[in-house]
Design a protein around this motif. Structure first.
Motif, short mmCIF file in Angstrom:
data_model
loop_
_atom_site.label_atom_id
_atom_site.label_comp_id
_atom_site.label_asym_id
_atom_site.label_seq_id
_atom_site.Cartn_x
_atom_site.Cartn_y
_atom_site.Cartn_z
N LEU A 26 -9.95 1.42 -1.32
CA LEU A 26 -9.20 2.65 -1.62
C LEU A 26 -7.75 2.30 -1.99
CD1 LEU A 26 -10.49 4.94 1.29
CD2 LEU A 26 -11.23 4.94 -1.09
N SER A 27 -7.56 1.13 -2.57
CA SER A 27 -6.21 0.71 -2.94
C SER A 27 -5.74 1.42 -4.20
CB SER A 27 -6.19 -0.81 -3.16
OG SER A 27 -7.03 -1.16 -4.25
N PHE A 30 -3.84 8.74 6.08
CA PHE A 30 -5.09 8.03 6.33
C PHE A 30 -6.27 9.01 6.20
CE2 PHE A 30 -8.50 6.32 8.91
CZ PHE A 30 -8.44 4.95 8.68
N LEU A 51 -6.71 -0.46 1.99
CA LEU A 51 -5.90 0.74 1.79
C LEU A 51 -4.53 0.37 1.24
CD1 LEU A 51 -6.79 2.68 5.06
CD2 LEU A 51 -7.27 3.47 2.75
N LEU A 60 -3.55 -3.50 4.51
CA LEU A 60 -2.71 -2.30 4.54
C LEU A 60 -1.38 -2.56 3.83
CD1 LEU A 60 -3.26 -1.32 8.30
CD2 LEU A 60 -4.36 -0.27 6.31
N ASN A 66 2.57 -0.15 1.89
CA ASN A 66 2.57 1.25 2.28
C ASN A 66 3.93 1.55 2.93
OD1 ASN A 66 -0.16 2.78 1.89
ND2 ASN A 66 -0.77 0.73 2.53
N ASN A 104 -0.61 2.12 -1.29
CA ASN A 104 -0.64 3.58 -1.24
C ASN A 104 0.68 4.09 -0.66
OD1 ASN A 104 -3.32 4.67 -2.20
ND2 ASN A 104 -4.08 3.14 -0.75
#
Length: 261
Positions: free
Chosen positions: A34-35, A42, A57, A80, A83, A60
């Protein structure tokens, strides 16, 4: 942004969208990617997909990771990076299958890293670069399986001895930190590089045939190294602890090598 104005809404991630983003890696693992989707919060719907092995992720606009992240008990790879995260939940320590954790390029401070990170006994790669850490978490010293650590571009003034004692540490990136003496960082990194030249036996303990084989292998390796250094090549992402999705769109080959048992 004007006072009282609302931030960006971000893309709505539904369960159907998330399912369509599941890919199968070269080694047969399930990866939920979901990058680069403009996500601001979230997506709770993915908590129904906790059987995935990898979760991306990155890149984002996410500010908070919920405690429920621990439901991903099979997760071996969590990305992650890039972000707006300023704190990791304590429950991340329950994700004991993790081999790879990348939280670089966020807003993490030392206080935002929970003590429970010391429960990630199997993790091999941790990237904490490009954050706001003013000290190295002592919890890292408990992670005996660590191979690679990224601490570059932070606010560090020293590196604790517990890191240098990690038995399997091969790569450490501490560049662009405000160390009092530049050589302090270099000396520490050199102590890790010496692992590459570790000899388990002395020459006098080898028979003639074995000694010749070892010398031939060493000469061959030195020849390869000299050929590599003689041919100038443009450095690619030389400041990173390892290639990641910030630097390289396709990272399947490296990721498999880093996370294979």
């Amino acid at each position: 942004m004007a006072k009282g104005a609302k931030g960006p809404k971000g893309k709505k991630i539904t369960l159907a969208v998330a399912k369509n983003c599941i890919k199968i890696t070269f080694d047969g693992k399930k990866r939920l990617d979901l990058s680069k989707m403009g996500i601001t919060t979230f997506p709770k719907c993915i908590l129904r997909l906790t059987d995935v092995d990898e979760l991306d992720l990155s890149r984002n606009l996410i500010k908070k990771i919920p405690d429920a992240i621990s439901k991903f008990q099979n997760l071996r790879w969590l990305d992650l990076h890039s972000n707006y995260i300023d704190k990791l939940p304590e429950t991340i320590g329950q994700m004991t299958s993790l081999l790879y954790l990348n939280v670089s390029n966020n807003r993490l401070t030392t206080n935002g890293l929970p003590v429970e990170l010391n429960q990630l006994k199997n993790v091999r790669t941790v990237n904490l670069g490009l954050n706001h850490l003013d000290s190295v978490p002592t919890t890292l010293g408990a992670l005996r399986e660590l191979h690679e650590v990224g601490l570059h571009d932070n606010l560090l003034s020293n590196i604790p001895n517990s890191i240098s004692k990690l038995p399997k540490l091969k790569k450490l990136n501490t560049k662009r930190n405000p160390f009092p003496k530049a050589e302090s960082s270099d000396m520490f990194v050199d102590s890790i590089r010496r692992l590459d030249n570790l000899y388990l036996v002395e020459e006098k303990d080898l028979c003639g045939s074995c000694l010749r084989k070892c010398q031939q292998a060493r000469d061959k390796l030195n020849k390869i190294k000299s050929m590599a250094t003689a041919t100038p090549r443009k450095a690619i992402f030389s400041t990173l602890v390892s290639p990641n999705s910030m630097a390289k769109e396709s990272q399947e080959d490296w990721r498999i090598r880093s996370t294979s048992p």
